[in-house]
Design an enzyme around this catalytic site. Structure first.
Site, short mmCIF file in Angstrom:
data_model
loop_
_atom_site.label_atom_id
_atom_site.label_comp_id
_atom_site.label_asym_id
_atom_site.label_seq_id
_atom_site.Cartn_x
_atom_site.Cartn_y
_atom_site.Cartn_z
N SER A 147 0.97 -1.30 0.07
CA SER A 147 0.15 0.07 -0.14
C SER A 147 0.79 1.20 0.05
O SER A 147 2.13 1.13 0.35
CB SER A 147 -0.88 -0.09 1.23
N TYR A 160 -1.79 -1.21 10.97
CA TYR A 160 -1.88 -1.46 9.61
C TYR A 160 -0.73 -0.81 8.70
O TYR A 160 -0.41 -1.40 7.77
CB TYR A 160 -3.50 -0.87 9.05
#
Length: 268
Positions: A147, A160
């Site tokens: 990401s 995360y």
């Protein structure tokens, strides 16, 4: 359909988190190009529907494995099942992942440990299991979904962001180790993407996604798929995402962290 072969054998791609979002769109691309598929997700019924659809449209074989990847034994169980059935994996797509949202000290520990298991440990475990055969046969591809979160700390999604930093670092390191083996490793680093991800993380109201025009899963998958086939190590879809990912290298870390915190906060 342009079937892809390794020797005289049709290639097989294993995709985790294949029941929706980027995982589903990647599965569709592999199916279109004639790869046989192994689809893994928690929702067996949804996978079965996808498998039936792909078999009819693309004339490929599709193996469905319903597994909760937050359970530590899942990777070994998947690997052993495929070994017993004589299914060789040529492409591994570690797409499964999820996030939690909120202050670290307020979030329950259990979902964050499960997230670390899925986003990092399972990804590493599956890579370890399937990579040895890829190196032995002198061919293979691995796509790990990271990401743009991998490039900086992420207040309100602290764990995360850290898991995605791990995925990026891990992918780049083993890509270097595997040079000249015939095996490539690609880290796909999308920004916010239209999928069920935000709903599961309960972050629909954050400034990062609320009211923003974000990339759709199909577009992200196509960019990642092309990068994988080209053997790229890092793929960042979108000019804006590329600029943001690179700019953090030249910005003081404390300022970057403050800016991310501001984007993550709710609009209310």
């Amino acid at each position: 359909m342009t079937a892809t072969y390794q020797g005289n054998r049709q290639q097989t791609a294993l995709i985790t988190g294949a029941s929706g979002g980027i995982g589903y769109e990647l599965a569709k691309l592999f199916a279109r190009d004639g790869y046989n598929l192994v689809l893994v997700a928690r929702t067996g019924q949804k996978l079965a529907q996808i498998a039936d659809d792909f078999k009819q449209k693309f004339r490929i074989t599709v193996k469905v494995i319903a597994k909760d990847l937050s359970i530590a034994t899942a990777p070994d169980e998947i690997f052993q099942q495929l070994q017993q059935e004589g299914i060789k994996v040529d492409v591994l797509v570690n797409n499964a992942g999820f996030a939690t949202y909120g202050f670290f000290h307020e979030i329950d520990l259990k979902p964050e440990l499960q997230m670390m298991q899925v986003n990092m440990v399972c990804l590493t475990h599956l890579t370890k299991l399937f990579l040895k055969d890829m190196v032995k046969q002198g061919f293979g591809r691995i796509l790990n979904i990271a990401s743009t979160a991998a490039f900086q700390p992420g207040p309100l999604m602290a764990v995360y962001y850290a898991t995605k930093a791990y995925v990026l670092s891990f992918s780049e390191a083993i890509a270097n180790e595997l040079e000249d083996t015939g095996v490539t490793v690609t880290a796909l680093c999308p920004g916010p993407t239209e999928s069920g991800f935000q709903q599961r993380a309960a972050m629909e109201d954050s400034k990062l996604v609320s009211g923003q025009k974000i990339m759709d899963a199909e577009t992200v998958a196509k960019i990642g798929y092309s990068g994988l086939l080209e053997g790229k190590t890092v793929v960042i879809p979108g000019v804006k995402n590329n600029i943001l990912a690179q700019s953090v290298r030249f910005t003081p870390r404390k300022l970057v962290t403050k800016l991310v915190r501001n984007m993550q906060e709710s609009k209310d």
